[in-house]
Write a protein that holds these residues in place. Structure first.
Motif, short mmCIF file in Angstrom:
data_model
loop_
_atom_site.label_atom_id
_atom_site.label_comp_id
_atom_site.label_asym_id
_atom_site.label_seq_id
_atom_site.Cartn_x
_atom_site.Cartn_y
_atom_site.Cartn_z
N HIS A 267 26.76 18.20 21.87
CA HIS A 267 26.22 18.16 20.51
C HIS A 267 24.73 17.83 20.48
O HIS A 267 24.05 18.15 19.50
N ARG A 268 24.23 17.19 21.51
CA ARG A 268 22.86 16.67 21.47
C ARG A 268 21.81 17.61 22.04
O ARG A 268 20.62 17.45 21.75
N PHE A 269 22.21 18.58 22.83
CA PHE A 269 21.25 19.51 23.42
C PHE A 269 21.53 20.91 22.92
O PHE A 269 22.65 21.41 23.05
N GLU A 270 20.51 21.55 22.36
CA GLU A 270 20.70 22.84 21.71
C GLU A 270 21.29 23.88 22.67
O GLU A 270 22.14 24.69 22.28
N PHE A 271 20.85 23.86 23.92
CA PHE A 271 21.36 24.81 24.91
C PHE A 271 22.88 24.69 25.03
O PHE A 271 23.61 25.68 25.05
N LEU A 272 23.37 23.43 25.11
CA LEU A 272 24.81 23.20 25.23
C LEU A 272 25.53 23.41 23.89
O LEU A 272 26.66 23.89 23.86
N TRP A 273 24.85 23.07 22.79
CA TRP A 273 25.44 23.23 21.47
C TRP A 273 25.75 24.70 21.17
O TRP A 273 26.77 25.01 20.53
N TYR B 298 33.50 7.96 12.04
CA TYR B 298 33.13 8.33 10.67
C TYR B 298 34.33 8.93 9.96
O TYR B 298 34.77 10.04 10.28
N ILE B 299 34.91 8.18 9.03
CA ILE B 299 36.02 8.66 8.21
C ILE B 299 35.77 8.14 6.80
O ILE B 299 36.37 7.13 6.38
N PRO B 300 34.90 8.78 6.03
CA PRO B 300 34.52 8.25 4.71
C PRO B 300 35.64 8.30 3.68
O PRO B 300 35.69 7.47 2.78
N HIS B 301 36.53 9.29 3.80
CA HIS B 301 37.67 9.41 2.88
C HIS B 301 38.64 10.42 3.46
O HIS B 301 38.43 10.96 4.55
N ASP B 302 39.71 10.67 2.75
CA ASP B 302 40.70 11.65 3.19
C ASP B 302 40.02 13.00 3.37
O ASP B 302 39.45 13.55 2.42
N GLY B 303 40.05 13.55 4.58
CA GLY B 303 39.32 14.79 4.86
C GLY B 303 40.17 16.04 4.79
O GLY B 303 39.80 17.06 5.39
N TRP C 61 37.14 15.21 10.72
CA TRP C 61 35.74 14.91 10.36
C TRP C 61 34.77 15.32 11.47
O TRP C 61 33.58 15.48 11.22
N HIS C 62 35.27 15.45 12.69
CA HIS C 62 34.40 15.96 13.76
C HIS C 62 34.02 17.41 13.49
O HIS C 62 32.96 17.87 13.92
N HIS C 63 34.88 18.13 12.76
CA HIS C 63 34.66 19.54 12.48
C HIS C 63 34.03 19.78 11.11
O HIS C 63 33.91 20.94 10.69
N VAL C 64 33.66 18.72 10.39
CA VAL C 64 33.11 18.89 9.05
C VAL C 64 31.81 19.69 9.11
O VAL C 64 31.01 19.53 10.03
N LYS C 65 31.62 20.56 8.14
CA LYS C 65 30.45 21.43 8.15
C LYS C 65 29.18 20.69 7.74
O LYS C 65 28.12 20.86 8.34
N HIS C 66 29.28 19.85 6.70
CA HIS C 66 28.09 19.18 6.15
C HIS C 66 28.14 17.69 6.47
O HIS C 66 28.91 16.94 5.87
N LEU C 67 27.33 17.27 7.43
CA LEU C 67 27.24 15.88 7.80
C LEU C 67 26.24 15.15 6.90
O LEU C 67 25.32 15.76 6.36
N ILE D 284 23.14 11.28 9.87
CA ILE D 284 23.86 11.62 11.11
C ILE D 284 23.36 12.98 11.60
O ILE D 284 23.48 13.98 10.90
N THR D 285 22.82 13.00 12.80
CA THR D 285 22.18 14.21 13.31
C THR D 285 23.09 15.03 14.21
O THR D 285 23.18 16.25 14.07
N TYR D 286 23.78 14.37 15.13
CA TYR D 286 24.45 15.11 16.20
C TYR D 286 25.96 15.24 16.05
O TYR D 286 26.58 15.97 16.81
N GLY D 287 26.56 14.55 15.12
CA GLY D 287 28.00 14.66 14.97
C GLY D 287 28.68 13.31 15.01
O GLY D 287 28.04 12.27 15.22
N VAL D 288 29.99 13.32 14.82
CA VAL D 288 30.78 12.09 14.75
C VAL D 288 32.12 12.31 15.45
O VAL D 288 32.50 13.44 15.76
#
Length: 293
Positions: free
Chosen positions: A140-146, A261-266, A230-236, A240-244
């Motif tokens: 998630h942190r390196f564009e090449f790998l992302w 990161y689990i703000p509410h029922d997803g 929430w790891h697959h959520v489209k809008h972070l 939060i930059t790189y994911g959760v």
């Protein structure tokens, strides 16, 4: 060079014979081919009986694409490249160490064969899961790998088979990152390792399934569907930059390192990533996407 050609040939024919034997003679409990099918059918059955998103079709969007990914990545990828590449890389690494008078055994801190079986498997499980958590962060942190990892995040409706939708480069990275940590603790009997692998496959399938479970107090230890969605959520959130929620089997790493990161029922959140509208929809194009990028 002849040595490495022999390694590739032996790896290819060895795995081909192993795969044939697994399919034609399913007489062992650690049969990965039928084990994967059994786990998939059980988790799919749970999705059908206890659907979290009740309006989601049993044959959800991309169900058959993900089913193909599941068998391709778990079996055919090994046959085509992964086993040969892995064995060749291991042989090359051993040769490099040999130049300076070392071997992989010099890095071994202890031999799990000298430990009780349950303790050895527990150590193997913890080390491998934490290493995979780190690797998942890197994706998630390196564009090449992302760009490779986008294949997995292109899932728009979550289901058990989405677990194994990933680009073929991912297992190369995961196996590379695991090589030294696993070498440090020595070898395992293949049947014993199967216990850990079957458990990881089951938890991974459940994480991606259409199920609204979090296992109660155990959610702080084990990854679960309500967390992984929430790891697959489209809008972070903007902070939060790189994911959760990077956990593979265990969620504890995310709670320790504050990536939970689990703000509410997803249940009904939109899945994907920014710009996924233009992401390829078929297998070949998805495999070629990061190479073009």
């Amino acid at each position: 060079m002849e040595k490495y050609i022999d390694i590739i040939k032996n790896a290819y024919f060895g795995y081909w014979n192993y795969l044939k034997h697994q399919i034609i003679f399913p007489n062992n409990w650690d049969n990965y081919f039928y084990g994967l099918i059994l786990i998939s059918l059980v988790v799919w059955g749970l999705e059908i009986v206890f659907p979290w998103r009740k309006n989601q079709s049993i044959f959800r969007k991309d169900f058959w694409l993900d089913t193909f990914y599941m068998f391709f990545n778990f079996f055919l990828l090994n046959l085509i490249i992964l086993i040969a590449l892995s064995n060749t890389a291991a042989g090359f690494f051993d040769d490099i160490l040999g130049v300076v008078g070392l071997s992989i055994s010099n890095f071994q801190l202890f031999d799990v064969d000298n430990l009780p079986l349950w303790l050895g498997l527990f150590i193997f499980f913890i080390i491998s899961d934490f290493t995979q958590w780190i690797t998942h962060n890197l994706l998630h942190r390196f564009e090449f790998l992302w760009n490779f990892h986008k294949v997995h995040h292109s899932v728009k409706e979550m289901g058990f088979a989405a677990h194994l939708r990933y680009h073929w480069m991912e297992p190369i990275l995961y196996k590379s990152m695991l090589y030294i940590p696993i070498a440090i603790i020595g070898g395992f009997d293949a049947q014993h390792v199967a216990i850990v692998h079957f458990f990881a496959i089951t938890v991974g399938h459940l994480n991606h399934a259409n199920l609204g479970w979090d296992y109660g107090a155990l959610k702080y230890v084990f990854n679960n569907p309500k967390m992984h969605i929430w790891h697959h959520v489209k809008h972070l959130p903007k902070n939060i930059t790189y994911g959760v929620n990077f956990g593979i089997t265990l969620s504890i790493w995310d709670y320790i390192f504050k990536t939970n990161y689990i703000p509410h029922d997803g249940r009904d959140i939109e899945l994907g990533f920014e710009g996924d509208e233009t992401f390829p929809k078929d297998f070949i194009s998805q495999e070629l996407y990061p190479l073009k990028k």
